[in-house]
Design a protein around this motif. Structure first.
Motif, short mmCIF file in Angstrom:
data_model
loop_
_atom_site.label_atom_id
_atom_site.label_comp_id
_atom_site.label_asym_id
_atom_site.label_seq_id
_atom_site.Cartn_x
_atom_site.Cartn_y
_atom_site.Cartn_z
N UNK A 249 -12.39 -0.65 8.12
CA UNK A 249 -13.90 -0.44 8.30
C UNK A 249 -14.71 -1.09 7.16
N UNK A 250 -15.45 -2.05 6.37
CA UNK A 250 -15.72 -1.95 5.07
C UNK A 250 -17.13 -1.26 5.34
N UNK A 251 -17.22 -0.64 3.84
CA UNK A 251 -18.39 0.42 3.59
C UNK A 251 -19.19 -0.77 3.22
N UNK A 252 -20.74 -1.12 3.15
CA UNK A 252 -21.46 -2.08 3.52
C UNK A 252 -22.67 -1.02 2.61
N UNK A 253 -22.11 -0.84 0.83
CA UNK A 253 -22.76 -0.20 0.45
C UNK A 253 -23.19 -1.15 -1.63
N UNK A 254 -23.11 -1.99 -1.42
CA UNK A 254 -22.85 -3.23 -2.62
C UNK A 254 -22.11 -2.90 -3.47
N UNK A 255 -20.67 -2.31 -3.37
CA UNK A 255 -19.75 -1.54 -4.00
C UNK A 255 -18.92 -2.13 -3.78
N UNK A 256 -17.73 -2.70 -4.57
CA UNK A 256 -16.22 -2.69 -4.47
C UNK A 256 -15.77 -2.29 -2.82
N UNK A 257 -14.86 -2.53 -2.30
CA UNK A 257 -13.70 -1.19 -0.61
C UNK A 257 -12.48 -2.13 -1.10
N UNK A 258 -12.30 -3.27 -1.59
CA UNK A 258 -10.77 -2.82 -2.40
C UNK A 258 -10.51 -2.87 -3.55
N UNK A 259 -8.89 -2.90 -3.67
CA UNK A 259 -9.24 -2.38 -5.77
C UNK A 259 -9.30 -3.13 -6.26
N UNK A 260 -8.29 -4.73 -5.05
CA UNK A 260 -8.68 -6.11 -5.89
C UNK A 260 -9.96 -6.67 -6.23
N UNK A 261 -10.99 -6.20 -5.60
CA UNK A 261 -12.18 -5.31 -6.16
C UNK A 261 -13.25 -5.54 -7.20
N UNK A 262 -12.48 -4.12 -7.42
CA UNK A 262 -12.51 -3.14 -8.69
C UNK A 262 -12.44 -4.25 -9.55
N UNK A 263 -11.31 -4.84 -9.47
CA UNK A 263 -11.00 -5.08 -10.99
C UNK A 263 -11.74 -6.59 -11.41
N UNK A 264 -12.24 -7.10 -10.28
CA UNK A 264 -13.41 -8.81 -10.10
C UNK A 264 -14.41 -7.95 -11.49
N UNK A 265 -14.66 -6.40 -10.62
CA UNK A 265 -16.99 -6.24 -10.53
C UNK A 265 -16.43 -5.65 -12.28
N UNK A 266 -15.36 -5.19 -12.55
CA UNK A 266 -15.96 -4.59 -13.88
C UNK A 266 -15.12 -4.64 -14.60
N UNK A 267 -13.91 -5.51 -14.58
CA UNK A 267 -13.10 -6.48 -15.97
C UNK A 267 -12.16 -5.35 -16.18
N UNK A 268 -11.11 -4.72 -14.89
CA UNK A 268 -9.57 -3.54 -15.88
C UNK A 268 -9.74 -4.29 -16.03
N UNK A 269 -8.66 -2.48 -16.88
CA UNK A 269 -7.42 -3.47 -17.68
C UNK A 269 -6.33 -2.41 -17.40
N UNK A 270 -7.02 -0.91 -17.19
CA UNK A 270 -6.15 0.09 -16.79
C UNK A 270 -5.89 0.69 -15.74
N UNK A 271 -4.92 0.99 -15.85
CA UNK A 271 -4.58 1.38 -13.82
C UNK A 271 -4.30 2.80 -13.55
N UNK A 272 -4.51 3.84 -13.41
CA UNK A 272 -3.73 4.72 -13.50
C UNK A 272 -3.71 4.85 -11.65
N UNK A 273 -2.29 4.70 -11.65
CA UNK A 273 -1.76 5.05 -9.59
C UNK A 273 -0.92 6.35 -8.97
N UNK A 274 -2.38 6.72 -8.15
CA UNK A 274 -1.78 8.38 -8.08
C UNK A 274 -0.64 7.52 -6.49
#
Length: 498
Positions: A249-274
């Protein structure tokens, strides 16, 4: 340095020597009458007034870690008024998330958060009643044993099936400790990190960490100037959607819904895997999938350097599970394995009951750090004996605690990192201030922007680049204001700038 280098001494002997300072055995009232703190100096403070309030926020999506899922947060906000020995007065502010699922996992959600809210009331009264004077580290030395007695008394009064643990007490107490540090810096018009030397502190570190620290002060281990920027560790919750196909179920609040989308949005280079632990195949597949996604996305963005950290939140049933997991990951993705910076708290937090799960072999592969286990110097000594090679510092255990453990860990030559507890607003500013100063720290976790961004909104415009991440980096060089650098004036109900 004999205390830390004498390998022939037992942990008990080391601890006895480290805790030899007689002031630590005294109660708050006794300590206030001890000659060492009888007369107030111009650079000492006395607590005059304390108030506290709560804020509640709902997560935009559940956050799963260690087999538990969290969907809400309660913030404890504390104001503290102090007076210096020369008569100046100042208000300080501290805020912390009451992460009961992490700090008090044996209790249900309602019981845990209820106990922490009730404990906050007791700690407010004890803090306000403190008539000792000194630097905030001196007051922490007095107040911590009082806080622990408050927690024990509350556990009895409420007939809790499981007494409030020390970690939980530290979390509740951290907002009060932060407010005292904040007020202290503001009273002298400086950032509190500028007060960790001989000219401000009444005692050297031997008072808390043992005779090998004679003549040493915190400024030897924690610099006052923050690094200009810090890489942000994006937390990949154990149930977070990784790719579009994972979204139910997609959350329509303007923020990413997936890990892949967060990488693109914030230019991520460090990842904490739970990782949840308990299911080796699932943990292995989770890491391999994440590594595949990152390898697909980041090279296309011109990024060649990225890192992982693996956090089991005690989920591994034993060290054998961890070793087999690491063997499989190394075999499946050698380059992914090489990108793992460290492993956080793989097995149960109670090290005294878990002595069989030593980490010597695992730590030869990657640094293994304690997180939930780290509640005092005794725990640090025991962890080192059991093969742990690093410590995770957290604002939620208290500014005083973090500074002292940072000094001790450096004396040991241990790996240092700074972690989050889904800290929003002022608590993130506090956490980022620690992360930007602790030597060798590899980054800052900042997952409130993912799970509870509503709690950040009142703060975002005041600290540009701190709550909004660009190119995977947080702008931490700005955290040089008076106190802890968060709020210049008194804060009411968590609203800054009043």
């Amino acid at each position: 340095m004999a205390l830390w280098n004498a390998r022939g001494l037992s942990r008990r002997a080391l601890l006895q020597r480290a805790c030899a300072a007689p002031a630590l055995a005294l109660t708050g009232r006794q300590l206030s009458r001890a000659p060492a703190v009888m007369m107030a100096r111009p650079n000492d403070i006395r607590i005059l007034e304390v108030d506290h309030a709560f804020e509640d926020f709902q997560y935009r999506a559940p956050y799963q870690f260690g087999g538990r899922a969290v969907d809400r947060v309660t913030l404890l906000n504390v104001n503290c008024r102090v007076r210096t020995g020369s008569g100046r007065e100042s208000w300080g502010f501290g805020s912390m998330t009451l992460g009961n699922a992490w700090a008090f996992p044996a209790a249900s959600q309602d019981a845990g958060i209820g106990a922490m809210r009730a404990l906050a009331g007791k700690l407010r009264a004890s803090t306000a009643a403190c008539d000792d004077t000194g630097h905030p580290i001196d007051l922490f030395r007095v107040l911590e044993p009082v806080y622990l007695r408050d927690a024990a008394a509350l556990s009895r009064q409420q007939a809790l099936p499981v007494p409030i643990p020390k970690l939980c007490t530290l979390v509740v107490g951290s907002a009060f400790d932060a407010a005292i540090h904040d007020a202290y810096g503001k009273a002298f018009g400086v950032n509190v990190y500028d007060t960790y030397g001989r000219s401000f502190m009444r005692h050297d570190l031997s008072a808390d960490l043992g005779p090998s620290f004679k003549g040493e002060y915190l400024d030897r281990y924690v610099p006052s100037a923050p690094r200009a920027t810090m890489p942000v560790f994006h937390s990949v919750g154990a149930s977070d959607p990784l790719e579009a196909a994972d979204v139910r179920t997609r959350i329509d609040d303007g923020l990413p819904n997936t890990f892949e989308e967060w990488i693109a949005r914030d230019g991520l280079i460090r990842f904490k895997i739970k990782l949840n632990g308990g299911d080796l195949a699932a943990d292995f597949e989770r890491v391999v999938r994440i590594d595949r996604i990152v390898n697909r996305v980041l090279p296309g963005r011109g990024v060649a350097d990225w890192k992982y950290l693996l956090d089991f939140n005690e989920g591994c049933p034993n060290v054998g599970y961890l070793l087999e997991f690491l063997r499989r990951v190394r075999e499946a993705t050698p380059t992914g394995f090489e990108r793992v910076l460290y492993i956080e708290q793989p097995t149960a937090r109670d090290l005294k009951k878990d002595r069989a799960n030593v980490m010597h072999e695992a730590a030869r592969l990657r640094p293994v750090v304690i997180d939930e286990s780290l509640t005092d110097l005794e725990a640090l000594l025991l962890a080192r004996e059991m093969g742990y090679t690093g410590v995770a510092l957290k604002a939620c255990k208290g500014q005083s605690h973090a500074m002292l453990m940072a000094a001790a860990a450096q004396k040991f030559g241990m790996f240092l990192c700074v972690q989050d507890l889904t800290c929003p607003g002022a608590s993130l500013i506090h956490s980022a201030g620690i992360a930007a100063r602790v030597p060798g720290n590899a980054g800052i976790e900042a997952n409130a922007r993912q799970f509870v961004p509503s709690a950040n909104r009142a703060w975002e415009t005041r600290f540009p680049g701190l709550f909004t991440i660009r190119d995977g980096m947080m702008a931490t060089g700005q955290l040089t204001g008076a106190g802890l650098g968060a709020v210049p004036t008194r804060t009411v109900n968590g609203v800054p700038g009043r």
